[in-house]
Scaffold this active site. Sequence first.
Site, PDB file in Angstrom:
ATOM      1  N   SER A 128       0.890  -1.180   0.085  1.00  0.00           N
ATOM      2  CA  SER A 128      -0.214  -0.015   0.041  1.00  0.00           C
ATOM      3  C   SER A 128       0.801   1.214   0.165  1.00  0.00           C
ATOM      4  O   SER A 128       2.010   1.105   0.490  1.00  0.00           O
ATOM      5  CB  SER A 128      -0.905  -0.133   1.248  1.00  0.00           C
ATOM      6  N   LYS A 183      -4.723  -6.614   2.886  1.00  0.00           N
ATOM      7  CA  LYS A 183      -4.570  -5.693   2.193  1.00  0.00           C
ATOM      8  C   LYS A 183      -5.990  -5.130   1.587  1.00  0.00           C
ATOM      9  O   LYS A 183      -6.216  -4.142   1.603  1.00  0.00           O
ATOM     10  CB  LYS A 183      -3.736  -5.822   1.026  1.00  0.00           C
ATOM     11  N   HIS A 186      -7.752  -3.688   4.331  1.00  0.00           N
ATOM     12  CA  HIS A 186      -7.369  -2.144   4.372  1.00  0.00           C
ATOM     13  C   HIS A 186      -7.934  -1.548   3.428  1.00  0.00           C
ATOM     14  O   HIS A 186      -8.398  -0.248   3.860  1.00  0.00           O
ATOM     15  CB  HIS A 186      -5.729  -2.262   3.950  1.00  0.00           C
ATOM     16  N   ASN A 187      -8.048  -1.977   2.433  1.00  0.00           N
ATOM     17  CA  ASN A 187      -8.768  -0.975   1.117  1.00  0.00           C
ATOM     18  C   ASN A 187     -10.342  -0.856   1.583  1.00  0.00           C
ATOM     19  O   ASN A 187     -10.688   0.263   1.438  1.00  0.00           O
ATOM     20  CB  ASN A 187      -8.535  -1.583  -0.295  1.00  0.00           C
ATOM     21  N   GLU A 190     -10.567   1.998   3.887  1.00  0.00           N
ATOM     22  CA  GLU A 190     -10.094   3.054   3.190  1.00  0.00           C
ATOM     23  C   GLU A 190     -11.278   3.689   2.699  1.00  0.00           C
ATOM     24  O   GLU A 190     -11.307   4.963   2.771  1.00  0.00           O
ATOM     25  CB  GLU A 190      -9.063   2.947   2.328  1.00  0.00           C
TER      26      GLU A 190
END
Length: 483
Positions: A128, A183, A186-187, A190
Site C-alpha cells: 500500500s 490488504k 485495508h482498502n 479506506e
Amino acid sequence: EKANIGVVGLAAMGAALSRNLARNGNTVAVFNRSSWRTDELIKEHGEEGKFIPAHTLEEFVNSLEKPRTVIIMVKAGAPTEAFIQKLADLFEPGDIIIDGGNTYFKDTMRREKEMAERGIHFVGCGISGGEQGALLGPSMMPGGPEESWKKLGPIFESIAAKAEDGSPCVTHIGENGAGHFVKMVHNGIEYADMQLIAESYDLLRRGLGLSPAEIADIFDEWNKTELNSYLIEITAEVLHHVDEKTGKPFIDIIKDQAQMKGTGTWTVQTALDLPVPVSAIAEAVFARGLSERVEQREEAQKNILAGPTPHVELSDEEKKAFIEDVRHALYASKIIAYAQGFDEISEGARQYNWTIDLGAVARIWRAGCIIRAQFLNRISDAYDSGEITSSLVFNPYFKKSLEEAQNSWRNVVAKAALGGIPVPAFSSCLSYYDALRSDRLPAALIQGQRDLFGAHTYGRVDKPGVFHTLWAEDGQHEVEETR
Ligand code: NBP
C-alpha cells in the site's frame, strides 16, 4: 555478483520498488517485457544502487542468487498469472515468487497451493501507498509460507515505511492468502474512512453553507486532534485547491462520480460470505455506486423526488457547536468502521486458518499506507493490552470515545435526516452501535416470520431446544424438533 532480489515489471510501481530496494543495499535484478523500460530505469536511476538489468527472462533468472527471489509487479490478472508460470518453469524448489499486486486472496490461495506442489514458495504480498510509497517506503502485507519470511524479512524491513517509533511497517501476516486478505480489508476500511470524511464535508458545505476554503481550514484543525491522519490531511489539500482557469474551488470542477477498482467490493463480498457485518464499508461501496448511476440521478433532478433543499437548520451560535458535533460523529463512526474491518480480519483468520496478530496489523498501517493515522496506535495498544474481548468497541478507550461522542453523533444524523442530507455511513455506524447495545433486537420477529412461512424453527428464551409452532393448525401448539 548475483542479485539477492529481482523485480519483474518496471512500470510506475515496479520501477519505484526496484529503486527503493537498490537504495537500501539490495542488489536488484530487473526485467520488463518491453526492454526500453529496463534501459530507462538504468539510465535514469542506475547510480542509486546496484542493479543487474536483464533483457531476457532466462538472463534475469540466472542473475539471481539462490534461493531466487522475485517480486512480480506487472498488470494484475492474466499478465501476472503468465509471469508466475514462466518463472516457475525456470525456478527450482526453494525459490520464492512474490505477487505484489492487488490480487484476490482466493486466487493467491490457489496459486500458493499449486506452487507448493512444485516446491516453490509463493508469497501474495499486499503493498500500500501507491508509487510514492513504493519508492519511499510502503506498508507491506506479505502472506505465504512462514519459511519464506526468513529470507524476505530483512529485505522487506529494509524498504518498508518506518513508523514514528522507527519500526518497519511490515510483518508476516499469515500463511497463503492472508497478506492479500488483509490488504483487501485495508482498502475496504479506506473506502469507509473516505466516505465518512465526504459526508462530513457535505454537512459543512450544503448543511452549513461553508465555502471549501473554510472547510479546508476546519480539516486542518481537525488534523491536530485524534482524527490526525493522511486522509484528513489530503482532504484539506484538495479543498484548499483552486482551479487556475476559472478561479473556482477545484472541488466544484471535479465530477461528482467516485470510481472504484474492486477491492472495496471484494471486502464486502467476502464479509457477506463469512458473514461479518461491515456496514460502514458496504455503505461506502454503495455510495460510490450510486454516484455513478448518472441516469437515475439526472431523472431525480427533474423534480421527481421531492424533499427539503439540503440544509441544517441552525442559528449562527449553534453552527460552531455543530461543527464540533460533526467532528465527534466522524470520530465515533470511524471507530465503528475500523472495528468492523478488524472483525472481518479476525473472522477471515478463523475461516481460513490463519494466525493473524491484529495488533501487528494496526502497527504496520501506521505509516506508508493510505489509512495511516495516529489512531492506529490506539488500535495496536488496544490489541496488545489484551483488553479487547470480541470487538474493538469494548476496549476502554474506544468505549469511552463512543460514549462521549454519542450525543453529537445522534444530533448530526438527526439533523442530516431532517435537512435532506444523505449520511449513509454516519447513520449506519450509529445504527450498528445501537443494535450492538440493544438488549432485545427485532430479530425475534424475523425468526417468528420465518417459522410461520417456512417452518424454519426458533429458539426460546426460557428453555433450550429447537421449536416450531403449528401456525397453520391452531397457532397454539408447539413441537420440539429433535435434531
Ligand atoms: P500496470 O498495472 O500499469 O502494469 C504495467 C506493467 O505490466 C508493465 O511492466 C507492462 O509491461 C506489464 N504488462 C502488461 Br500491461 N501486460 C503484460 C503482458 N501481457 N505480459 C507481460 N507484461 C505485461 O503497472 P503499475 O501501475 O506499476 O502496477 C503494477 C502492479 O502493482 C499491479 O498489479 C497493480 O495492481 C499493483 N499496485 C498498484 C498500485 C498503484 O498505486 N498503482 C498500488 C499497489 C499495487 P510493458 O512495459 O511491456 O507494457
